[in-house]
Write an enzyme that holds these catalytic residues in place. Structure first.
Site, PDB file in Angstrom:
ATOM      1  N   ARG A 109       3.705   0.071  22.726  1.00 48.88           N
ATOM      2  CA  ARG A 109       2.386   1.156  22.506  1.00 48.88           C
ATOM      3  C   ARG A 109       1.370   1.152  23.594  1.00 48.88           C
ATOM      4  NH1 ARG A 109      -1.161  -3.405  18.546  1.00 48.88           N
ATOM      5  NH2 ARG A 109       0.025  -1.997  17.132  1.00 48.88           N
ATOM      6  N   HIS A 136       1.234   5.663  13.578  1.00 52.24           N
ATOM      7  CA  HIS A 136       1.805   3.887  13.971  1.00 52.24           C
ATOM      8  C   HIS A 136       3.469   3.887  12.620  1.00 52.24           C
ATOM      9  CE1 HIS A 136       2.149  -0.249  14.538  1.00 52.24           C
ATOM     10  NE2 HIS A 136       1.150  -0.661  13.725  1.00 52.24           N
ATOM     11  N   GLN A 139       4.355  -0.127  11.188  1.00 41.43           N
ATOM     12  CA  GLN A 139       3.742  -0.218  10.004  1.00 41.43           C
ATOM     13  C   GLN A 139       3.980   1.253   8.648  1.00 41.43           C
ATOM     14  OE1 GLN A 139       1.109  -2.581  10.650  1.00 41.43           O
ATOM     15  NE2 GLN A 139       1.636  -2.140   7.693  1.00 41.43           N
ATOM     16  N   ASP A 231      -8.024   1.258   5.628  1.00 38.02           N
ATOM     17  CA  ASP A 231      -7.090   0.400   7.963  1.00 38.02           C
ATOM     18  C   ASP A 231      -9.358   0.346   7.905  1.00 38.02           C
ATOM     19  OD1 ASP A 231      -6.941   0.170  10.436  1.00 38.02           O
ATOM     20  OD2 ASP A 231      -6.642   2.513  10.577  1.00 38.02           O
ATOM     21  N   CYS A 271      -3.202  -2.521   6.717  1.00 37.54           N
ATOM     22  CA  CYS A 271      -2.168  -2.885   8.357  1.00 37.54           C
ATOM     23  C   CYS A 271      -2.193  -4.347   8.608  1.00 37.54           C
ATOM     24  CB  CYS A 271      -2.101  -1.941   9.045  1.00 37.54           C
ATOM     25  SG  CYS A 271      -3.603  -0.966   9.642  1.00 37.54           S
ATOM     26  N   ARG A 299       6.865  -5.991   8.862  1.00 40.21           N
ATOM     27  CA  ARG A 299       6.952  -5.350   9.884  1.00 40.21           C
ATOM     28  C   ARG A 299       8.026  -5.875  10.581  1.00 40.21           C
ATOM     29  NH1 ARG A 299       2.951  -4.081  12.746  1.00 40.21           N
ATOM     30  NH2 ARG A 299       4.234  -2.941  13.730  1.00 40.21           N
TER      31      ARG A 299
END
Ligand code: CP
Ligand code: NVA
Length: 314
Positions: A109, A136, A139, A231, A271, A299
């Site tokens: 990340r 991402h 996700q 988001d 998310c 996840r």
């Protein structure tokens, strides 16, 4: 049985997967999730290890990768403090070439997508993007699994994303394109997704029967949607712009009135982390149609399946 074409590969964004490979990951996640719940708890990767490097904060991604590795039998080597991996200015090349002597996969990340790409360039082991400023993918895989669980399928459904044209917007464009969905985005004019990403997704959409429509308001995006997503308006790295962004995203909050413009039986997803009262109201977050905690749980299942497929011996 179709061959696992993912063995030894990287996942730096969803479009690294073909539509068939994308489906394979979701199918594998669904099967492993059901098996694990039924007590069939296989640990195929005993003796392997996975480096999990977090250069931004994380709750869900770190936990799910760490637990997912453990459940596969692989040791999770988590580096999330300020004194590990890339923190001393050692080149990406040298860092990667050292790390890959110890581990069987690298999860990263970070900020720039180019750093994830560079790690993948040097690493002979699979590299997984655990969020960059641009994408991402993990996700996206979890969200696809969640939509399928709640709506039965993906193809032909209308997916609406309201908010920032950020890493999540890009990921949902890719998800929808791969899965043959009708994607409707609503983003302020000054926070639109990257046109290059949109163009790449349009090409995939032409093969899968997906469609992409981008609006500068929330209402057109949500009209008739089966799935409504949003988001944060202030992503990691944008914190200094928080107050300015609150003004720029006015009219893009997902509230109960907006949800009533979606299709009958629509679900709400996020998310997380959510900024309750900003991009979404408490009423929507806590509504029966909100599936945010199933989404968070998935996840683990999605990333475990992804690691399982990428780490398989070629
Ligand atoms: N959704 C997500 O990636 O959460 P974290 O930032 O907590 O990992
Ligand atoms: N767009 C958000 C997603 C967090 C999971 C961010 O990058 O901070």
């Amino acid at each position: 049985m179709s061959k696992n074409t993912l063995a030894g590969r990287d996942c730096l964004r969803l479009l690294d997967l073909s539509p068939e490979e994308f489906e394979l990951v979701i199918n594998t996640a669904a099967k492993q999730k059901a098996d694990w719940a039924a007590g069939v708890q296989e640990v195929p990767y005993v003796g392997k290890s996975v480096a999990i490097i977090m250069e931004k904060p994380s709750l869900r991604t770190r936990s799910s990768f760490e637990i997912g590795s453990y459940r596969l039998g692989a040791h999770p080597l988590v580096m999330s403090d300020d004194h590990s991996a890339f923190s001393r200015g050692e080149t990406v090349q040298d860092t990667t070439l050292v790390l890959e002597r110890f581990v069987d996969a690298i999860v990263l990340r970070t900020y720039e997508q180019s750093k994830v790409t560079e790690v993948a360039k040097w690493a002979k082991v699979p590299v997984i993007n655990a969020l960059s400023d641009d994408f991402h993918p993990c996700q996206g895989l979890a969200d696809a699994l969640t939509i399928r669980e709640h709506k039965g399928s993906l193809k032909g459904l209308t997916l609406a994303y309201v908010g920032d044209g950020n890493n999540m917007a890009h990921t949902y464009l890719e998800l929808g394109a791969l899965a043959g969905m009708k994607v409707q985005l609503g983003c302020p004019e000054i926070h639109m997704p990257d046109p290059a990403v949109v163009a790449e997704c349009e090409k995939v959409a032409a093969q899968t029967g997906a469609s992409i429509a981008i609006f500068n308001n929330a209402h057109d995006a949500v009209a008739g949607a089966d799935v409504v997503l949003t988001d944060t308006w202030t992503s990691m790295g944008d914190e200094d712009e928080h107050d300015q962004r609150l003004a720029e995203f006015e009219g893009f909050q997902v509230d109960a009135a907006l949800m009533s413009e979606a299709a009958e039986g629509a679900i709400f997803m996020h998310c997380l982390p959510a900024h309750r009262g900003e991009e979404v109201t408490d009423e929507v977050m806590d509504a029966p149609y909100s599936v945010i905690f199933d989404e968070a749980e998935n996840r683990l299942h999605a990333q475990k399946a992804l690691m399982y497929l990428l780490m398989e011996e070629v």
